[in-house]
Design a protein around this motif. Sequence first.
Motif, PDB file in Angstrom:
ATOM      1  N   VAL A 269     -55.882 -14.831   8.504  1.00  0.00           N
ATOM      2  CA  VAL A 269     -55.172 -14.954   9.773  1.00  0.00           C
ATOM      3  C   VAL A 269     -55.419 -16.329  10.393  1.00  0.00           C
ATOM      4  CG1 VAL A 269     -55.070 -14.065  12.138  1.00  0.00           C
ATOM      5  CG2 VAL A 269     -55.133 -12.485  10.206  1.00  0.00           C
ATOM      6  N   LEU A 270     -56.657 -16.808  10.327  1.00  0.00           N
ATOM      7  CA  LEU A 270     -56.992 -18.112  10.889  1.00  0.00           C
ATOM      8  C   LEU A 270     -56.201 -19.223  10.198  1.00  0.00           C
ATOM      9  CD1 LEU A 270     -58.761 -19.927  12.711  1.00  0.00           C
ATOM     10  CD2 LEU A 270     -60.437 -19.966  10.858  1.00  0.00           C
ATOM     11  N   LEU A 271     -56.156 -19.185   8.873  1.00  0.00           N
ATOM     12  CA  LEU A 271     -55.456 -20.237   8.128  1.00  0.00           C
ATOM     13  C   LEU A 271     -53.952 -20.205   8.382  1.00  0.00           C
ATOM     14  CD1 LEU A 271     -58.201 -20.683   6.852  1.00  0.00           C
ATOM     15  CD2 LEU A 271     -57.090 -20.850   4.631  1.00  0.00           C
ATOM     16  N   ARG A 272     -53.398 -19.025   8.621  1.00  0.00           N
ATOM     17  CA  ARG A 272     -51.979 -18.948   8.950  1.00  0.00           C
ATOM     18  C   ARG A 272     -51.695 -19.697  10.256  1.00  0.00           C
ATOM     19  NH1 ARG A 272     -47.748 -15.922   7.051  1.00  0.00           N
ATOM     20  NH2 ARG A 272     -45.850 -16.525   8.153  1.00  0.00           N
ATOM     21  N   VAL A 310     -34.308 -26.095   2.856  1.00  0.00           N
ATOM     22  CA  VAL A 310     -34.080 -25.998   1.412  1.00  0.00           C
ATOM     23  C   VAL A 310     -35.381 -26.219   0.649  1.00  0.00           C
ATOM     24  CG1 VAL A 310     -32.893 -27.065  -0.549  1.00  0.00           C
ATOM     25  CG2 VAL A 310     -31.658 -26.675   1.584  1.00  0.00           C
ATOM     26  N   ALA A 311     -36.183 -27.197   1.090  1.00  0.00           N
ATOM     27  CA  ALA A 311     -37.460 -27.482   0.424  1.00  0.00           C
ATOM     28  C   ALA A 311     -38.405 -26.297   0.534  1.00  0.00           C
ATOM     29  CB  ALA A 311     -38.101 -28.734   1.033  1.00  0.00           C
ATOM     30  N   TRP A 312     -38.441 -25.668   1.690  1.00  0.00           N
ATOM     31  CA  TRP A 312     -39.305 -24.485   1.886  1.00  0.00           C
ATOM     32  C   TRP A 312     -38.863 -23.369   0.949  1.00  0.00           C
ATOM     33  CZ3 TRP A 312     -42.098 -23.303   6.963  1.00  0.00           C
ATOM     34  CH2 TRP A 312     -42.792 -22.098   6.881  1.00  0.00           C
ATOM     35  N   ALA A 313     -37.554 -23.105   0.916  1.00  0.00           N
ATOM     36  CA  ALA A 313     -37.051 -22.025   0.070  1.00  0.00           C
ATOM     37  C   ALA A 313     -37.322 -22.301  -1.409  1.00  0.00           C
ATOM     38  CB  ALA A 313     -35.552 -21.840   0.301  1.00  0.00           C
ATOM     39  N   GLY A 314     -37.103 -23.541  -1.840  1.00  0.00           N
ATOM     40  CA  GLY A 314     -37.355 -23.883  -3.238  1.00  0.00           C
ATOM     41  C   GLY A 314     -38.814 -23.764  -3.617  1.00  0.00           C
ATOM     42  N   SER A 315     -39.681 -24.246  -2.742  1.00  0.00           N
ATOM     43  CA  SER A 315     -41.118 -24.146  -3.005  1.00  0.00           C
ATOM     44  C   SER A 315     -41.578 -22.694  -3.025  1.00  0.00           C
ATOM     45  CB  SER A 315     -41.882 -24.934  -1.948  1.00  0.00           C
ATOM     46  OG  SER A 315     -43.273 -24.829  -2.127  1.00  0.00           O
ATOM     47  N   SER A 316     -41.035 -21.879  -2.118  1.00  0.00           N
ATOM     48  CA  SER A 316     -41.384 -20.460  -2.096  1.00  0.00           C
ATOM     49  C   SER A 316     -40.940 -19.768  -3.386  1.00  0.00           C
ATOM     50  CB  SER A 316     -40.735 -19.796  -0.877  1.00  0.00           C
ATOM     51  OG  SER A 316     -41.061 -18.432  -0.816  1.00  0.00           O
ATOM     52  N   TRP A 317     -39.760 -20.145  -3.900  1.00  0.00           N
ATOM     53  CA  TRP A 317     -39.279 -19.566  -5.151  1.00  0.00           C
ATOM     54  C   TRP A 317     -40.203 -19.944  -6.300  1.00  0.00           C
ATOM     55  CZ3 TRP A 317     -37.781 -21.431  -9.895  1.00  0.00           C
ATOM     56  CH2 TRP A 317     -37.106 -20.536 -10.739  1.00  0.00           C
ATOM     57  N   LEU A 331     -53.239 -21.260  -4.429  1.00  0.00           N
ATOM     58  CA  LEU A 331     -51.975 -21.762  -3.888  1.00  0.00           C
ATOM     59  C   LEU A 331     -52.145 -22.195  -2.433  1.00  0.00           C
ATOM     60  CD1 LEU A 331     -49.312 -19.290  -5.333  1.00  0.00           C
ATOM     61  CD2 LEU A 331     -49.804 -21.629  -6.047  1.00  0.00           C
ATOM     62  N   VAL A 332     -53.035 -21.523  -1.715  1.00  0.00           N
ATOM     63  CA  VAL A 332     -53.325 -21.942  -0.343  1.00  0.00           C
ATOM     64  C   VAL A 332     -53.934 -23.334  -0.337  1.00  0.00           C
ATOM     65  CG1 VAL A 332     -54.688 -21.439   1.723  1.00  0.00           C
ATOM     66  CG2 VAL A 332     -53.582 -19.576   0.484  1.00  0.00           C
ATOM     67  N   VAL A 333     -54.843 -23.586  -1.276  1.00  0.00           N
ATOM     68  CA  VAL A 333     -55.455 -24.920  -1.376  1.00  0.00           C
ATOM     69  C   VAL A 333     -54.392 -25.976  -1.694  1.00  0.00           C
ATOM     70  CG1 VAL A 333     -57.096 -26.349  -2.643  1.00  0.00           C
ATOM     71  CG2 VAL A 333     -57.684 -23.983  -2.087  1.00  0.00           C
ATOM     72  N   ILE A 334     -53.547 -25.683  -2.676  1.00  0.00           N
ATOM     73  CA  ILE A 334     -52.503 -26.640  -3.059  1.00  0.00           C
ATOM     74  C   ILE A 334     -51.560 -26.900  -1.890  1.00  0.00           C
ATOM     75  CG2 ILE A 334     -50.561 -27.043  -4.609  1.00  0.00           C
ATOM     76  CD1 ILE A 334     -52.014 -25.300  -6.681  1.00  0.00           C
ATOM     77  N   GLY A 335     -51.141 -25.830  -1.212  1.00  0.00           N
ATOM     78  CA  GLY A 335     -50.242 -25.992  -0.078  1.00  0.00           C
ATOM     79  C   GLY A 335     -50.865 -26.803   1.041  1.00  0.00           C
ATOM     80  N   ALA A 336     -52.161 -26.582   1.306  1.00  0.00           N
ATOM     81  CA  ALA A 336     -52.838 -27.340   2.357  1.00  0.00           C
ATOM     82  C   ALA A 336     -52.943 -28.816   2.001  1.00  0.00           C
ATOM     83  CB  ALA A 336     -54.225 -26.749   2.603  1.00  0.00           C
ATOM     84  N   VAL A 337     -53.179 -29.119   0.736  1.00  0.00           N
ATOM     85  CA  VAL A 337     -53.249 -30.522   0.298  1.00  0.00           C
ATOM     86  C   VAL A 337     -51.883 -31.194   0.434  1.00  0.00           C
ATOM     87  CG1 VAL A 337     -53.639 -32.028  -1.687  1.00  0.00           C
ATOM     88  CG2 VAL A 337     -55.212 -30.137  -1.230  1.00  0.00           C
ATOM     89  N   VAL A 338     -50.825 -30.485   0.057  1.00  0.00           N
ATOM     90  CA  VAL A 338     -49.472 -31.042   0.217  1.00  0.00           C
ATOM     91  C   VAL A 338     -49.160 -31.256   1.691  1.00  0.00           C
ATOM     92  CG1 VAL A 338     -47.015 -30.606  -0.153  1.00  0.00           C
ATOM     93  CG2 VAL A 338     -48.655 -30.006  -1.928  1.00  0.00           C
ATOM     94  N   LEU A 339     -49.592 -30.333   2.526  1.00  0.00           N
ATOM     95  CA  LEU A 339     -49.399 -30.470   3.966  1.00  0.00           C
ATOM     96  C   LEU A 339     -50.143 -31.699   4.498  1.00  0.00           C
ATOM     97  CD1 LEU A 339     -47.789 -28.743   5.970  1.00  0.00           C
ATOM     98  CD2 LEU A 339     -49.907 -27.549   6.545  1.00  0.00           C
ATOM     99  N   LEU A 373     -47.838 -22.169   0.655  1.00  0.00           N
ATOM    100  CA  LEU A 373     -48.977 -21.631   1.391  1.00  0.00           C
ATOM    101  C   LEU A 373     -48.646 -20.345   2.148  1.00  0.00           C
ATOM    102  CD1 LEU A 373     -51.424 -23.829   3.415  1.00  0.00           C
ATOM    103  CD2 LEU A 373     -50.371 -21.894   4.540  1.00  0.00           C
ATOM    104  N   ALA A 374     -47.517 -20.319   2.862  1.00  0.00           N
ATOM    105  CA  ALA A 374     -47.213 -19.180   3.738  1.00  0.00           C
ATOM    106  C   ALA A 374     -47.045 -17.862   2.975  1.00  0.00           C
ATOM    107  CB  ALA A 374     -45.973 -19.490   4.572  1.00  0.00           C
ATOM    108  N   PRO A 375     -46.253 -17.805   1.891  1.00  0.00           N
ATOM    109  CA  PRO A 375     -46.151 -16.526   1.180  1.00  0.00           C
ATOM    110  C   PRO A 375     -47.476 -16.078   0.575  1.00  0.00           C
ATOM    111  CG  PRO A 375     -44.363 -17.999   0.547  1.00  0.00           C
ATOM    112  CD  PRO A 375     -45.350 -18.813   1.312  1.00  0.00           C
TER     113      PRO A 375
END
Length: 456
Positions: A269-272, A310-317, A331-339, A373-375
């Motif tokens: 919850v905190l990371l979200r 579009v980028a969000w949808a593609g990455s989520s797919w 995936l959370v780690v990867i998403g945070a690094v990209v962020l 990260l979000a999904p």
Amino acid sequence: MRSVSGEGLFSGTYAAATTSFAAVMFLTGFAALAVVPTLPMAARDLDGVSLFPLVAGCFVAASLLGGVLGGHWADRAGAQRPLAAGTALAVVTLLVSAASTSIWQLAAGRFLDGLAGGMVAVSINTAVGQAYPDRLRPRVLALMSTCWIIPSLVGPPLAGLVAEWWSWRVVFYGLAALTVLPTLAVVAVLRSRSWSAAPVPSGEKPPRPALMVATAVSLGAASGQYGVSGWSLRHLLFAVGGLALMGVFAPRLLPPGTWRAARGLPATVLLRGMSSGVFFTLEALVPLLLVTDRGVSPVSVGLLFTGAAVAWAGSSWVQGRLLERCPRHRLVVIGAVVLAAAVVVAVVGTLPALPPFVAASSMVVAAVGMGLLAPALTLLSLSHAPPGRQGSASGAMQTNQNLGQITVLGVSSGLFNACLGAGTTDSAGYGAAFGLLLGPCLLAALLAIRTRADGA
């Protein structure tokens, strides 16, 4: 849509309701997304650029209250009344924003719009649960989610085009006019005898404290946003008061141990909240930079929002298909690094010598990170939730997402206004505000291991 045992979403009893709900959700998404690119123009025209974070944060703060209010009302009296009230309020708020003569009126309109949006979304979900049979609920909920796809792609650039050709006020007036007919249709459907969506009977009435807590948190968030918009004793009092309200009441809406990132659901919850706060701040301040400092057209800003969607949808797919065997916490780690990479791009993009495209691209890069990260965080929250408490876990995720957006935007905006107050250039102020976002990104990458599911 194909019928199920003679009862499809668009057949017989449910045809009018499903059509009306879909129209309302479509226009709710359109209104929520279309006005965002026009807000920097409105803030500039109303001489309220310093209060722009308040305008952006009011919607989020009020949507938290609207969701709790709508759910509380629906549980006590059925979904008809809060849904009808929310759809009617949505029309009024668009007119209030369109007729704004000051930044304060625009902020009030956005607050009421967030209140209406939260009530509508929760009330529709409640109505689906109260009146549709079990076999139809997944289909109608999927349809409601689908109704946001086209608005996310078409709404921002279309609104930017209207604002550039006419005025940002026309966007609000046009959305109000479009929303009138679905509002009347929803009221008519809910008043018809064929529609039944009564509250589920229970031995006791839903408790009121959650509503009071949400009200205190929303008021605290709005007060804090105003407090960081300037430097005076009045602003300081608002900031301290808002922080106190959020500090006292916000923990009551979250799992115990959230603030100390306890393993499992609290850390998730905190990371979200942290990640959503970073993305929302970029989504608010990058367009403001492009419009007020770089002179980018509203159409281009609208297309930027479409590109991010579009980028969000593609990455989520990709994370759901190609990376489905990868542990979610990785995936959370990867998403945070990209962020974090997106934040660096935003900081570099504030340099006056570089073209506006550099700063704009940070939103697209950030959307890629959030799509990963979000999904992953959503799935982790469901895996950590106790049996039969998935709804509470989802509610906590949504609540802290709103709190994170408000808090991170408020702190970054406070630093931005402090830099301007110290006599620095606008570019330097934006650079400092963006640079502050690196902290939550790196902290999320480090704390991701605490969200690890058993057996991952």
